[in-house]
Design a protein around this motif. Structure first.
Motif, PDB file in Angstrom:
ATOM      1  N   UNK A 101      61.994  38.515  -0.926  1.00 14.31           N
ATOM      2  CA  UNK A 101      61.520  37.357  -1.208  1.00 14.31           C
ATOM      3  C   UNK A 101      61.214  36.447  -0.009  1.00 14.31           C
ATOM      4  N   UNK A 102      60.222  35.556  -0.236  1.00 15.07           N
ATOM      5  CA  UNK A 102      59.872  34.869   1.032  1.00 15.07           C
ATOM      6  C   UNK A 102      60.599  33.851   1.327  1.00 15.07           C
ATOM      7  N   UNK A 103      60.928  33.373   2.526  1.00 15.62           N
ATOM      8  CA  UNK A 103      61.611  32.643   3.252  1.00 15.62           C
ATOM      9  C   UNK A 103      60.987  31.219   3.270  1.00 15.62           C
ATOM     10  N   UNK A 104      61.569  29.973   3.143  1.00 20.02           N
ATOM     11  CA  UNK A 104      60.986  28.761   3.288  1.00 20.02           C
ATOM     12  C   UNK A 104      59.700  28.782   2.714  1.00 20.02           C
ATOM     13  N   UNK A 105      59.494  28.692   1.467  1.00 18.63           N
ATOM     14  CA  UNK A 105      58.482  28.722   0.661  1.00 18.63           C
ATOM     15  C   UNK A 105      57.706  27.513   0.878  1.00 18.63           C
ATOM     16  N   UNK A 106      56.326  27.793   0.660  1.00 20.14           N
ATOM     17  CA  UNK A 106      55.624  26.467   0.752  1.00 20.14           C
ATOM     18  C   UNK A 106      54.874  26.037  -0.585  1.00 20.14           C
ATOM     19  N   UNK A 107      54.666  25.014  -1.113  1.00 20.97           N
ATOM     20  CA  UNK A 107      54.007  24.654  -2.266  1.00 20.97           C
ATOM     21  C   UNK A 107      52.610  24.728  -1.855  1.00 20.97           C
ATOM     22  N   UNK A 108      51.900  24.563  -3.113  1.00 25.09           N
ATOM     23  CA  UNK A 108      50.517  24.502  -3.075  1.00 25.09           C
ATOM     24  C   UNK A 108      49.844  23.041  -2.545  1.00 25.09           C
ATOM     25  N   UNK A 109      50.667  22.166  -2.744  1.00 25.02           N
ATOM     26  CA  UNK A 109      50.580  20.788  -2.389  1.00 25.02           C
ATOM     27  C   UNK A 109      50.589  20.814  -0.631  1.00 25.02           C
ATOM     28  N   UNK A 110      51.368  21.835  -0.240  1.00 20.48           N
ATOM     29  CA  UNK A 110      51.554  21.923   1.374  1.00 20.48           C
ATOM     30  C   UNK A 110      50.321  22.471   1.991  1.00 20.48           C
ATOM     31  N   UNK A 111      49.840  23.528   1.151  1.00 23.46           N
ATOM     32  CA  UNK A 111      48.996  24.151   1.674  1.00 23.46           C
ATOM     33  C   UNK A 111      47.577  23.201   1.599  1.00 23.46           C
ATOM     34  N   UNK A 112      47.310  22.544   0.478  1.00 19.03           N
ATOM     35  CA  UNK A 112      46.224  21.690   0.371  1.00 19.03           C
ATOM     36  C   UNK A 112      46.477  20.416   1.539  1.00 19.03           C
ATOM     37  N   UNK A 113      47.429  19.901   1.894  1.00 23.38           N
ATOM     38  CA  UNK A 113      47.678  18.948   3.004  1.00 23.38           C
ATOM     39  C   UNK A 113      47.501  19.525   4.189  1.00 23.38           C
ATOM     40  N   UNK A 114      47.831  20.775   4.541  1.00 23.27           N
ATOM     41  CA  UNK A 114      47.581  21.345   5.795  1.00 23.27           C
ATOM     42  C   UNK A 114      46.089  21.527   6.114  1.00 23.27           C
ATOM     43  N   UNK A 115      45.236  21.972   5.035  1.00 24.42           N
ATOM     44  CA  UNK A 115      43.744  21.811   4.990  1.00 24.42           C
ATOM     45  C   UNK A 115      43.172  20.609   5.260  1.00 24.42           C
ATOM     46  N   UNK A 116      43.679  19.626   4.484  1.00 21.40           N
ATOM     47  CA  UNK A 116      43.060  18.127   4.897  1.00 21.40           C
ATOM     48  C   UNK A 116      43.404  17.803   6.224  1.00 21.40           C
ATOM     49  N   UNK A 117      44.493  18.029   6.644  1.00 22.72           N
ATOM     50  CA  UNK A 117      44.923  17.390   8.113  1.00 22.72           C
ATOM     51  C   UNK A 117      44.223  18.212   9.177  1.00 22.72           C
TER      52      UNK A 117
END
Length: 428
Positions: A101-117
């Motif tokens: 299982x992955x650790x410290x999972x990231x949500x889709x919103x966090x991936x979107x925010x990273x791209x935007x930033x």
């Protein structure tokens, strides 16, 4: 100013998957290994060549993608393939081998925010994305991506990123993370380099459709780090990969900005949280089908003496091509050599097929080329031996299918194509 409002992840997955698959097909060509265009005939006849043609793109896989174990670009969410285009997202990584299982999972919103930033200042809309654990009904999916419509004041543009992780020891399929063959996939520019840290980087500028039926451009960057981190970014000069009017002369990010974006350290924690890929087997399975170089050599030896070979290429197995010239203009010739294709007999070899004394069935066709180049004609001879061994060869009145015809008819006649296709030399 950011307009948040990401759509639900299930819609994002459905939209992104199609894009990713498309991209994977182009290459990993570029995006993946360049997808070889082995289609030989029309309608269903083209579809059955799927085994003979790669997709770069080379490449692909479904990492989110493919130009074929490759994941080319495309738009993930907005729509990916471009091959390594927009959402150079899904790779051909073996997800089945991941059990942790992955650790410290990231949500889709966090991936979107990273791209935007990481993008230059601008307005954002139509955000879609998926995190590292899968969301909604697809919690088994580990293929994070984000897709946005970005406006820097010069027109809206679709931009997407796809992320994946593969084992550092995984061997890349032939053609993956390399530039596509320009005789098979037209583009403006492409570079494939190994960076100082050992990462492999492809920078590609081309069109959504190689025949340029519309002027939608697709540019992408595809990066694989020594740790096995795969980051693919694709952009278009339109607010969607397909079916949207061109909104600006070119995509917003230059090659330098694309390079900086895929190399951003901000992606690494997201990818690191994915399950660790399984150790690849010590011995990779041998490719099925005849070697492409052997096929090419046999093809060249059978060409009429009046023809000069100007270019040649193919894929790892089952497919090869040449560009020949008899003094009247260049002509593209492609061939697929496929064992075990009895499954297509009823579909491609009807009652009108000719049957040779040895039981080989033969069909011929003449019609427009598959890619839509202006005035391009395609002449094909398709053969099937009694044991399912298939050889299909096509010739065109152009140097490739994506550009206008360069001569009135192909450089080889149907009888010459038949002679080549039925030659016993194709048997391994």
């Amino acid at each position: 100013m950011r307009e948040n409002g990401a759509q639900d992840d299930r819609d994002a997955f459905e939209g992104g998957l199609g894009a990713a698959m498309k991209q994977a097909g182009e290459g990993f060509s570029v995006a993946g290994r360049p997808l070889v265009d082995g289609g030989v005939a029309r309608g269903r006849r083209r579809a059955v060549l799927r085994r003979g043609a790669v997709v770069t793109g080379s490449v692909a896989a479904l990492a989110v993608i493919g130009v074929g174990g490759t994941y080319v670009t495309g738009d993930i969410g907005v729509s990916q393939d471009g091959g390594n285009g927009a959402a150079v997202g899904a790779q051909a990584t073996d997800k089945a081998g991941r059990t942790e299982e992955p650790s410290d999972p990231y949500t889709g919103q966090q991936v979107i925010r990273t791209l935007e930033e990481l993008l230059p200042p601008g307005k954002f809309s139509k955000q879609t994305g998926r995190g590292t654990t899968g969301e909604g009904d697809r919690k088994d999916v580990h293929a994070p991506y984000a897709s946005v419509v970005y406006d820097d004041g010069h027109g809206k543009a679709a931009v997407s990123v796809s992320l994946d992780r593969q084992h550092p020891d995984r061997k890349l399929p032939e053609g993956e993370l390399s530039c596509p063959d320009k005789n098979l996939n037209a583009f403006e520019s492409c570079s494939a380099t190994t960076l100082e840290d050992g990462s492999r980087l492809v920078l590609f500028k081309g069109w959504e459709y190689p025949d340029r039926r519309v002027e939608t451009k697709r540019w992408y960057a595809d990066l694989l780090t020594p740790e096995g981190y795969r980051i693919s970014v694709t952009e278009w000069n339109a607010p969607a990969e397909k079916d949207a009017p061109v909104s600006r002369p070119a995509p917003p990010l230059s090659s330098a900005r694309l390079k900086a974006l895929v190399r951003a350290e901000e992606w690494h924690p997201i990818i690191a949280s994915l399950p660790e890929p399984a150790q690849p087997p010590l011995e990779q399975p041998a490719p099925q089908g005849q070697n492409g170089d052997v096929i090419l050599d046999k093809l060249i030896k059978q060409l009429p003496g009046r023809l000069a070979v100007k270019a040649s290429g193919g894929q790892e197995t089952e497919y090869a091509y040449v560009v020949v010239d008899d003094g009247k203009g260049e002509s593209f010739v492609q061939i697929n050599v496929q064992p075990g294709r009895s499954d297509v007999e009823g579909e491609l070899f009807g009652p009108d097929a000719k049957v040779l004394p040895d039981g080989t069935k033969v069909t011929t066709s003449q019609g427009p080329g598959e890619k839509g180049g202006d005035g391009v004609q395609m002449w094909t001879v398709d053969t099937l031996r009694p044991d399912g061994f298939r050889v299909v060869i096509s010739a065109f009145n152009a140097a490739n299918q994506n550009e206008p015809s360069t001569r009135e008819t192909p450089a080889l006649t149907l009888p010459e194509l038949k002679k080549i296709a039925t030659n016993k030399t194709w048997r391994p």
